[in-house]
Design a protein around this motif. Structure first.
Motif, mmCIF file in Angstrom:
data_model
loop_
_atom_site.group_PDB
_atom_site.id
_atom_site.type_symbol
_atom_site.label_atom_id
_atom_site.label_comp_id
_atom_site.label_asym_id
_atom_site.label_seq_id
_atom_site.Cartn_x
_atom_site.Cartn_y
_atom_site.Cartn_z
ATOM 1 N N LYS A 149 -14.208 9.390 5.212
ATOM 2 C CA LYS A 149 -14.070 8.646 3.968
ATOM 3 C C LYS A 149 -15.434 8.442 3.318
ATOM 4 C CE LYS A 149 -10.174 5.983 5.837
ATOM 5 N NZ LYS A 149 -9.669 4.619 6.109
ATOM 6 N N ASP A 194 -4.786 6.733 3.074
ATOM 7 C CA ASP A 194 -6.034 7.082 2.382
ATOM 8 C C ASP A 194 -6.252 8.591 2.344
ATOM 9 O OD1 ASP A 194 -6.476 4.411 2.010
ATOM 10 O OD2 ASP A 194 -7.861 4.185 3.690
ATOM 11 N N ASN A 244 -5.193 4.957 7.557
ATOM 12 C CA ASN A 244 -5.936 6.222 7.478
ATOM 13 C C ASN A 244 -5.075 7.324 6.870
ATOM 14 O OD1 ASN A 244 -8.203 5.073 8.565
ATOM 15 N ND2 ASN A 244 -7.920 5.914 10.609
ATOM 16 N N GLN A 289 0.825 -1.204 0.000
ATOM 17 C CA GLN A 289 0.000 0.000 0.000
ATOM 18 C C GLN A 289 0.862 1.258 0.000
ATOM 19 O OE1 GLN A 289 -0.488 -2.650 1.698
ATOM 20 N NE2 GLN A 289 -2.658 -3.223 1.734
ATOM 21 N N ARG A 333 -3.794 10.163 -0.158
ATOM 22 C CA ARG A 333 -4.138 9.780 -1.526
ATOM 23 C C ARG A 333 -5.412 10.494 -1.967
ATOM 24 N NH1 ARG A 333 -3.593 3.674 -2.503
ATOM 25 N NH2 ARG A 333 -4.949 3.660 -0.670
#
Length: 548
Positions: free
Chosen positions: A503, A452, A449, A413, A455
């Motif tokens: 999110k 994400d 977290n 990731q 990104r």
């Protein structure tokens, strides 16, 4: 002139002393208390006003309907009061409505001062089991009122002989009022669901109420004193252990305007622990020391333990769900080194055989095979440990190794998101005591977290920094920071609540479980408010896992 009134003065001082003691308990109780007449508030203590969100005196004279959430509840209680039970006691659990419209589930118990007179004053105890508030402000106001009464009495006693008849009549009226007040507080002390201990000026226990006897299984004061000298209690928060007598001394403040408060765990004779919130306040009466109040928190603690067990099950299910997302990536990640190792091993074994020791290039190939096999084995081991349902026993944890292993677990990731990870780990870290897989889940959630968030915001040169340092008093600190968009100030506390997420497809459970795990290890998880750019999550953990 003073001799004929000596018995009257003694009675007044005795009644004043009793009234002061009972009024101190009333004003500083940890539960809501009120006196009512004809279902209207006659007197309300500060705790009940604070619990319901009303200002001091705002409810006086109002109908009790103002605090019932439904008309049906108000009518039902009214019918019961009209035919009060012969035991002169009524206990119920109902929702009350605060001034701002919020509901509070409260345990309410009531009793008539004079059961034979339905128009007499009744006393009611309202207990919000989730709240605990300090009584310092109420105590200060009470002391100020007492000083005013004493000054008033002193000035009245200095009046001339011409006003003596009026003064004597006023004293008699005051005596009748104080005797009535004393009887009210006696009913309160005997029936309040709080344990109360009264000490003298030397700190010796001179009185306990029936609730205190029931808490500790003591039939009388002598039995309680014997138990207090030998029974051990653990003070939560600092880890010290002391007997019950020393605990009472620890909660006895040295000055009048100070309130001491702590939480303690006591082992009952049946081996089951009981938890108490303990608060002490000095009684400003000669020859008396302090009033110590014990609030039983056992059921709340047990309910919290059951809730924590359920959250552990939820955390385990979440780990399994997360591993489903990692499965395809891990299969791809493990396939290349495993296939390479198999190819190297097969080629060496088939082609070189006994010449392996004579061929340095073959030896190098074998070393590479072993390296890949170790890497693959470590990845598989981390995945299995992460997804496996952990045992409840604690273990020693090398936090530095845990951080390195978790970062290795998330390498795919990190590479896909082009995130650079910087590790700053102190060299003299002590080993923690706790559950390894739970702490790894906290670190995985915080790192995921951050990935994400950066990104999703399109952060240029995304970067994560993990710092681990040693703190005084046997604690360590883990800080995960990033240079992403950060957490909006309005959400810095709500993000730890269930179902709160930034999110688009998030469930809002990750940070809630992270805080639950850290708190179950005796620590805390916060957002650094001083961070101006990006987000910084700071977890502080004790070396030894505290009981909660």
């Amino acid at each position: 002139m003073g001799l004929p009134n000596a018995p009257l003065d003694t009675a007044v001082r005795s009644a004043e002393t009793d009234r002061l003691i009972y009024e101190q308990v009333f004003d500083n109780a940890l539960v809501g208390i009120c006196f009512m007449q004809q279902r209207r508030f006659l007197r309300i203590n500060a705790r009940m006003e604070e619990m319901l969100g009303y200002a001091q005196g705002e409810l006086l004279g109002q109908s009790v309907r103002a605090v019932y959430s439904r008309q049906e509840d108000f009518d039902e209680v009214g019918r019961i009061i009209e035919t009060f039970p012969t035991s002169n006691r009524y206990v119920h659990e109902r929702p009350l409505v605060a001034k701002d419209g919020s509901l509070l589930w409260c345990l309410i118990s009531g009793r008539m001062i004079d059961p034979q007179d339905p128009e007499t004053t009744s006393v009611w105890i309202v207990q919000d089991m989730s709240s605990k508030k300090q009584a310092e402000d109420q105590l200060a106001r009470s002391n100020q009122r007492l000083e005013q009464i004493v000054q008033s009495r002193t000035l009245n006693l200095q009046k001339t002989n011409a006003a003596l008849k009026l003064e004597v009549e006023r004293r008699r009226e005051s005596e009748r009022a104080m005797i009535e007040s004393r009887e009210k507080y006696r009913v309160l002390i005997r029936n309040i669901p709080l344990g109360i201990v009264i000490t003298d000026g030397a700190g010796e226990i001179v009185e306990i109420n029936p609730a205190m006897q029931g808490f500790f299984g003591a039939n009388d004061l002598d039995a309680f004193n014997r138990m207090a000298a030998h029974t051990s209690c653990a003070v939560l928060g600092d880890g010290t252990t002391m007997n019950l007598r020393d605990l009472i001394q620890a909660c006895s403040p040295p000055v009048t305007r100070r309130v001491e408060h702590l939480t303690a765990r006591w082992a009952a004779p049946d081996g089951k622990p009981r938890w108490f919130d303990v608060a002490g306040v000095r009684v400003p009466v000669r020859d008396l020391g302090c009033a110590i109040v014990f609030l039983d928190r056992t059921e709340q603690r047990r309910a919290r333990a059951r809730e924590h067990a359920q959250q552990q099950q939820l955390a385990h299910a979440t780990r399994l769900s997360m591993m489903g997302q990692f499965a395809s990536a891990l299969a791809h990640e493990l396939g290349q080194p495993l296939n390479a190792c198999i190819s190297y091993a097969a080629g060496i074994e088939h082609r070189l055989g006994p010449e392996l020791q004579k061929r340095p290039d073959a030896q190098e190939a074998l070393s590479r095979i072993q390296l890949h096999l170790h890497q693959a084995g470590d990845v598989v081991k981390n995945v299995r440990a992460f997804v496996a349902k952990h045992r409840p026993e604690d273990e020693e944890i090398d936090l530095a190794a845990l951080v390195h292993g978790t970062v290795d677990l998330l390498q795919l990731q990190l590479r896909e998101a082009a995130v650079v990870v910087k590790l700053r780990i102190a060299e003299d870290l002590p080993r923690l005591r706790g559950t390894r897989v739970e702490l790894q889940q906290v670190l995985v959630n915080l790192l995921a977290n951050a990935i994400d968030a950066m990104r999703g915001a399109g952060t240029r040169k995304p970067q994560i920094e993990v710092r681990v340092s040693r703190l005084p008093r046997q604690r360590v600190r883990l800080v995960v920071t990033d240079n992403g968009p950060g957490v909006p100030e309005a959400m810095r506390e709500s993000v730890f609540q269930a179902y709160t997420t930034t999110k688009a497809g998030g469930l809002g459970m990750g940070l809630m479980m992270c805080r639950t795990i850290v708190e179950s290890h005796g620590g805390d998880l916060l957002i650094d408010p001083k961070r101006k750019r990006g987000a910084a999550f700071r977890a502080t953990l004790p070396v030894e896992k505290n009981e909660s």
